[in-house]
Design a protein around this motif. Structure first.
Motif, PDB file in Angstrom:
ATOM      1  N   PRO A 199      29.638  11.669  -0.859  1.00 50.88           N
ATOM      2  CA  PRO A 199      29.550  12.990  -1.498  1.00 50.88           C
ATOM      3  C   PRO A 199      30.159  13.027  -2.902  1.00 50.88           C
ATOM      4  O   PRO A 199      29.667  13.772  -3.761  1.00 50.88           O
ATOM      5  CB  PRO A 199      30.324  13.891  -0.522  1.00 50.88           C
ATOM      6  N   TRP A 200      31.202  12.230  -3.145  1.00 49.46           N
ATOM      7  CA  TRP A 200      31.794  12.218  -4.478  1.00 49.46           C
ATOM      8  C   TRP A 200      30.789  11.790  -5.542  1.00 49.46           C
ATOM      9  O   TRP A 200      30.940  12.143  -6.721  1.00 49.46           O
ATOM     10  CB  TRP A 200      33.014  11.298  -4.529  1.00 49.46           C
ATOM     11  N   ALA A 201      29.782  11.025  -5.164  1.00 48.81           N
ATOM     12  CA  ALA A 201      28.786  10.549  -6.127  1.00 48.81           C
ATOM     13  C   ALA A 201      27.805  11.641  -6.535  1.00 48.81           C
ATOM     14  O   ALA A 201      27.008  11.429  -7.454  1.00 48.81           O
ATOM     15  CB  ALA A 201      28.024   9.364  -5.533  1.00 48.81           C
ATOM     16  N   SER A 202      27.863  12.792  -5.879  1.00 43.20           N
ATOM     17  CA  SER A 202      26.928  13.885  -6.148  1.00 43.20           C
ATOM     18  C   SER A 202      27.566  14.929  -7.058  1.00 43.20           C
ATOM     19  O   SER A 202      28.577  15.548  -6.704  1.00 43.20           O
ATOM     20  CB  SER A 202      26.510  14.543  -4.823  1.00 43.20           C
ATOM     21  N   PHE A 203      26.956  15.162  -8.209  1.00 42.43           N
ATOM     22  CA  PHE A 203      27.476  16.207  -9.093  1.00 42.43           C
ATOM     23  C   PHE A 203      27.295  17.581  -8.465  1.00 42.43           C
ATOM     24  O   PHE A 203      28.097  18.490  -8.706  1.00 42.43           O
ATOM     25  CB  PHE A 203      26.783  16.139 -10.458  1.00 42.43           C
ATOM     26  N   ASP A 204      26.262  17.752  -7.657  1.00 42.71           N
ATOM     27  CA  ASP A 204      26.097  19.017  -6.935  1.00 42.71           C
ATOM     28  C   ASP A 204      27.287  19.270  -6.006  1.00 42.71           C
ATOM     29  O   ASP A 204      27.801  20.392  -5.927  1.00 42.71           O
ATOM     30  CB  ASP A 204      24.807  18.999  -6.104  1.00 42.71           C
ATOM     31  N   PHE A 205      27.709  18.224  -5.304  1.00 41.40           N
ATOM     32  CA  PHE A 205      28.872  18.374  -4.419  1.00 41.40           C
ATOM     33  C   PHE A 205      30.116  18.725  -5.225  1.00 41.40           C
ATOM     34  O   PHE A 205      30.873  19.640  -4.860  1.00 41.40           O
ATOM     35  CB  PHE A 205      29.106  17.080  -3.637  1.00 41.40           C
ATOM     36  N   GLN A 206      30.352  18.022  -6.320  1.00 39.56           N
ATOM     37  CA  GLN A 206      31.516  18.312  -7.155  1.00 39.56           C
ATOM     38  C   GLN A 206      31.497  19.766  -7.616  1.00 39.56           C
ATOM     39  O   GLN A 206      32.517  20.471  -7.565  1.00 39.56           O
ATOM     40  CB  GLN A 206      31.526  17.385  -8.375  1.00 39.56           C
ATOM     41  N   THR A 207      30.320  20.222  -8.050  1.00 38.68           N
ATOM     42  CA  THR A 207      30.199  21.581  -8.571  1.00 38.68           C
ATOM     43  C   THR A 207      30.436  22.619  -7.472  1.00 38.68           C
ATOM     44  O   THR A 207      31.143  23.617  -7.686  1.00 38.68           O
ATOM     45  CB  THR A 207      28.810  21.778  -9.200  1.00 38.68           C
ATOM     46  N   GLU A 208      29.859  22.396  -6.303  1.00 36.58           N
ATOM     47  CA  GLU A 208      30.047  23.359  -5.218  1.00 36.58           C
ATOM     48  C   GLU A 208      31.489  23.384  -4.727  1.00 36.58           C
ATOM     49  O   GLU A 208      32.002  24.434  -4.329  1.00 36.58           O
ATOM     50  CB  GLU A 208      29.077  23.066  -4.071  1.00 36.58           C
ATOM     51  N   ASP A 252      31.144   7.749 -20.652  1.00 34.16           N
ATOM     52  CA  ASP A 252      30.153   8.529 -19.918  1.00 34.16           C
ATOM     53  C   ASP A 252      29.128   7.652 -19.210  1.00 34.16           C
ATOM     54  O   ASP A 252      28.469   8.105 -18.260  1.00 34.16           O
ATOM     55  CB  ASP A 252      29.422   9.464 -20.876  1.00 34.16           C
ATOM     56  N   THR A 253      29.005   6.401 -19.658  1.00 39.81           N
ATOM     57  CA  THR A 253      28.019   5.497 -19.053  1.00 39.81           C
ATOM     58  C   THR A 253      28.200   5.390 -17.544  1.00 39.81           C
ATOM     59  O   THR A 253      27.219   5.246 -16.802  1.00 39.81           O
ATOM     60  CB  THR A 253      28.123   4.100 -19.690  1.00 39.81           C
ATOM     61  N   PHE A 254      29.439   5.455 -17.081  1.00 42.44           N
ATOM     62  CA  PHE A 254      29.704   5.297 -15.654  1.00 42.44           C
ATOM     63  C   PHE A 254      29.185   6.480 -14.838  1.00 42.44           C
ATOM     64  O   PHE A 254      29.077   6.392 -13.624  1.00 42.44           O
ATOM     65  CB  PHE A 254      31.199   5.085 -15.409  1.00 42.44           C
ATOM     66  N   ASN A 255      28.868   7.572 -15.515  1.00 40.87           N
ATOM     67  CA  ASN A 255      28.209   8.687 -14.837  1.00 40.87           C
ATOM     68  C   ASN A 255      26.729   8.769 -15.201  1.00 40.87           C
ATOM     69  O   ASN A 255      25.869   8.876 -14.333  1.00 40.87           O
ATOM     70  CB  ASN A 255      28.907  10.007 -15.172  1.00 40.87           C
ATOM     71  N   THR A 256      26.415   8.717 -16.500  1.00 43.91           N
ATOM     72  CA  THR A 256      25.035   8.952 -16.925  1.00 43.91           C
ATOM     73  C   THR A 256      24.078   7.887 -16.412  1.00 43.91           C
ATOM     74  O   THR A 256      22.912   8.187 -16.131  1.00 43.91           O
ATOM     75  CB  THR A 256      24.953   9.041 -18.453  1.00 43.91           C
ATOM     76  N   THR A 257      24.542   6.649 -16.255  1.00 42.69           N
ATOM     77  CA  THR A 257      23.684   5.593 -15.723  1.00 42.69           C
ATOM     78  C   THR A 257      23.202   5.924 -14.316  1.00 42.69           C
ATOM     79  O   THR A 257      22.122   5.490 -13.897  1.00 42.69           O
ATOM     80  CB  THR A 257      24.442   4.252 -15.708  1.00 42.69           C
ATOM     81  N   PHE A 258      23.995   6.701 -13.605  1.00 43.33           N
ATOM     82  CA  PHE A 258      23.672   7.030 -12.214  1.00 43.33           C
ATOM     83  C   PHE A 258      23.230   8.486 -12.054  1.00 43.33           C
ATOM     84  O   PHE A 258      23.294   9.057 -10.962  1.00 43.33           O
ATOM     85  CB  PHE A 258      24.875   6.725 -11.325  1.00 43.33           C
ATOM     86  N   GLY A 259      22.801   9.086 -13.156  1.00 43.07           N
ATOM     87  CA  GLY A 259      22.228  10.425 -13.086  1.00 43.07           C
ATOM     88  C   GLY A 259      23.229  11.556 -13.056  1.00 43.07           C
ATOM     89  O   GLY A 259      22.862  12.694 -12.752  1.00 43.07           O
ATOM     90  N   ARG A 260      24.485  11.251 -13.369  1.00 44.34           N
ATOM     91  CA  ARG A 260      25.503  12.301 -13.408  1.00 44.34           C
ATOM     92  C   ARG A 260      25.849  12.605 -14.867  1.00 44.34           C
ATOM     93  O   ARG A 260      25.784  11.721 -15.722  1.00 44.34           O
ATOM     94  CB  ARG A 260      26.761  11.848 -12.659  1.00 44.34           C
ATOM     95  N   PRO A 261      26.265  13.838 -15.168  1.00 48.48           N
ATOM     96  CA  PRO A 261      26.579  14.170 -16.561  1.00 48.48           C
ATOM     97  C   PRO A 261      27.876  13.538 -17.039  1.00 48.48           C
ATOM     98  O   PRO A 261      28.789  13.263 -16.261  1.00 48.48           O
ATOM     99  CB  PRO A 261      26.694  15.699 -16.542  1.00 48.48           C
ATOM    100  N   GLY A 262      27.950  13.294 -18.343  1.00 47.44           N
ATOM    101  CA  GLY A 262      29.196  12.887 -18.960  1.00 47.44           C
ATOM    102  C   GLY A 262      30.164  14.052 -19.049  1.00 47.44           C
ATOM    103  O   GLY A 262      29.841  15.190 -18.675  1.00 47.44           O
ATOM    104  N   TRP A 263      31.368  13.774 -19.577  1.00 43.84           N
ATOM    105  CA  TRP A 263      32.399  14.805 -19.499  1.00 43.84           C
ATOM    106  C   TRP A 263      32.067  16.033 -20.344  1.00 43.84           C
ATOM    107  O   TRP A 263      32.392  17.163 -19.953  1.00 43.84           O
ATOM    108  CB  TRP A 263      33.771  14.242 -19.838  1.00 43.84           C
ATOM    109  N   GLU A 264      31.410  15.859 -21.478  1.00 45.58           N
ATOM    110  CA  GLU A 264      31.071  17.029 -22.293  1.00 45.58           C
ATOM    111  C   GLU A 264      30.060  17.916 -21.570  1.00 45.58           C
ATOM    112  O   GLU A 264      30.182  19.148 -21.578  1.00 45.58           O
ATOM    113  CB  GLU A 264      30.532  16.591 -23.648  1.00 45.58           C
ATOM    114  N   ASP A 265      29.067  17.314 -20.948  1.00 45.81           N
ATOM    115  CA  ASP A 265      28.096  18.101 -20.184  1.00 45.81           C
ATOM    116  C   ASP A 265      28.749  18.736 -18.957  1.00 45.81           C
ATOM    117  O   ASP A 265      28.348  19.828 -18.532  1.00 45.81           O
ATOM    118  CB  ASP A 265      26.924  17.219 -19.757  1.00 45.81           C
ATOM    119  N   ALA A 266      29.747  18.063 -18.380  1.00 44.02           N
ATOM    120  CA  ALA A 266      30.475  18.654 -17.253  1.00 44.02           C
ATOM    121  C   ALA A 266      31.244  19.896 -17.698  1.00 44.02           C
ATOM    122  O   ALA A 266      31.334  20.883 -16.955  1.00 44.02           O
ATOM    123  CB  ALA A 266      31.415  17.628 -16.632  1.00 44.02           C
TER     124      ALA A 266
END
Length: 439
Positions: free
Chosen positions: A211-220, A248-262
């Protein structure tokens, strides 16, 4: 399909929670958003629940401390695996009262009372992992299920805020009333934290599929924690801190936003946006504290109109000398970090700086330093290939040697040295305290 059900549950939970919040806490609601801090927040996030460190913080001149109040602190073990859902929690407010009755409040009661005795204001820190254990094994979002994990964290958070917020439901007379709450901790890099075991489940598979890999989970999770805080105290102020160091590569490569987009995605889920930065965690040079002010300025550009920005964690290690760190460089870094942040309009500044640990530093070989240099460059620059090669060629070093080497930095954030000696950065911190007093 999983994302759709996640969002549907969130909408239902939000509607029910907001409908109930104005009457459950007994505190009049306040629709202001984003809410503003009561004063300039100058303090340290480094005390944890160590009351000795709090006494030192007060002596240094800090006015605020961050105190974690964790689910596992109140309920260290469970005998049955929780199955609570967010919809059930929203429909049954008495569940919060039941949790409060069975919780062990002794640690936070004592810690918060001591903070108040020392004249320190408190940032309550809630929702950051630390679930209880079942049969000796720590529970996590994968073993509980994402919705149950969020529901349980929200349950504990609302009970905590009802006790120590304005409602003061059961709080001891000596405990402070907490108005400012940090929800979660560096949530934007939670996938990377699974790799090094700072979050569970841990390991490369968790980085990709928990679940940690999901930005949706983080947001909820962040949304649910804010709702729980407001349900517990409708006039509370919320803040979360984003890590801004890792590429940000460690997130954006896997479809998650970088810190500015977060920041943009989460700015409506908190009143105040916090940032953490330790640009010299892996390398002593260059010493450039102005990075902190630049990040404050960038987040203010991304924030909502009128939304305040805090530096929640930053520092430069005063040692070990074998890695090129020094007390003089630490003082220079903190001076530049503060002046650049002040000039960028920061609303709070919390150096992660109290006193050093007393443990001896390990010996560093040339290979140790070379590997740390590679690791630091890869993390900052987003060089996935270099990181993969390091894992392939230096896996034993990464597993058995690297944690102890990097932890030397964790023990050297202090403005007092290992023997209790005052370091040059102490003068910097006290000057900041004087400059910000009364703001």
């Amino acid at each position: 399909m999983r994302t759709r059900s996640f969002r549907t549950a969130a909408v239902v939970g939000t509607w029910l929670a907001l409908a109930a919040s104005s009457c459950s806490s007994g505190v009049a609601p306040d629709d202001t958003f984003p809410r503003r801090l009561p004063e300039f927040v100058f303090g340290s996030a480094a005390t944890d629940i160590d009351t000795g460190a709090m006494a030192t913080a007060a002596m240094i001149g800090y006015r605020w401390v961050r105190v974690p109040i964790r689910w596992a602190m109140l309920e260290p073990t469970v005998t049955v695996k929780p199955t609570l859902t967010r919809a059930e929690l929203a429909a049954n407010p008495t569940l919060v009262d039941a949790f409060a009755r069975r919780a062990d409040w002794s640690i936070p009661d004592a810690t918060l009372t001591r903070a108040a005795d020392l004249g320190l204001a408190v940032i309550g820190f809630v929702g950051a992992s630390s679930p209880p254990r079942l049969d000796g094994v720590e529970l996590d979002p994968a073993s509980l299920g994402a919705d149950t994990y969020i529901a349980c964290q929200a349950l504990a958070t609302q009970a905590i805020v009802e006790r120590y917020g304005r409602a003061r439901a059961g709080a001891p007379d000596g405990a402070p009333t907490i108005a400012l709450w940090q929800t979660e901790n560096e949530l934007n890099i939670s996938p990377a934290a699974t790799i090094i075991g700072w979050r569970r489940p841990a390991g490369p598979l968790a980085f990709l599929g928990s679940p940690w890999a999901s930005f949706d989970f983080q947001t909820e999770l962040l949304r649910a924690l804010r709702e729980a805080v407001i349900a517990g105290d409708p006039r509370a102020i919320t803040e979360t801190n984003l890590s801004t160091d890792m590429s940000d590569t460690f997130n954006t490569t896997f479809g998650r936003p970088g810190w500015e987009d977060a920041v943009v995605a989460w700015r409506e889920l908190v009143d105040v946006i916090g940032l953490d930065t330790y640009p010299n965690y892996y390398a002593a040079e260059p010493v450039d504290g102005t990075i902190v002010g630049a990040r404050v300025a960038r987040i203010r550009e991304l924030a909502l109109p009128g939304q305040q920005v805090m530096v929640v964690e930053t520092n430069y290690p005063n040692g070990p000398a074998a890695r090129g760190y020094s007390p003089a460089a630490q003082a220079r870094y903190l001076e530049d970090a503060w002046t650049s942040s002040r000039d960028a309009g920061v609303a709070g500044f919390l150096p992660f700086a109290i006193a050093d640990g007393s443990g001896a530093d390990p010996d560093f070989s040339a290979q140790d330093q070379a590997n740390l240099d590679v690791l630091g460059r890869a993390l900052r620059g987003g060089d996935l290939l270099a990181l993969a090669l390091l894992f392939l060629t230096q896996n034993d070093w990464l597993t058995n040697r690297m944690p102890a080497l990097t932890q030397t930095v964790e023990g050297r954030w202090g403005v007092y040295g290992p023997s209790g000696e005052a370091l040059p950065a102490l003068d910097v911190v006290r000057a900041i305290a004087a400059e910000t007093a009364g703001r």
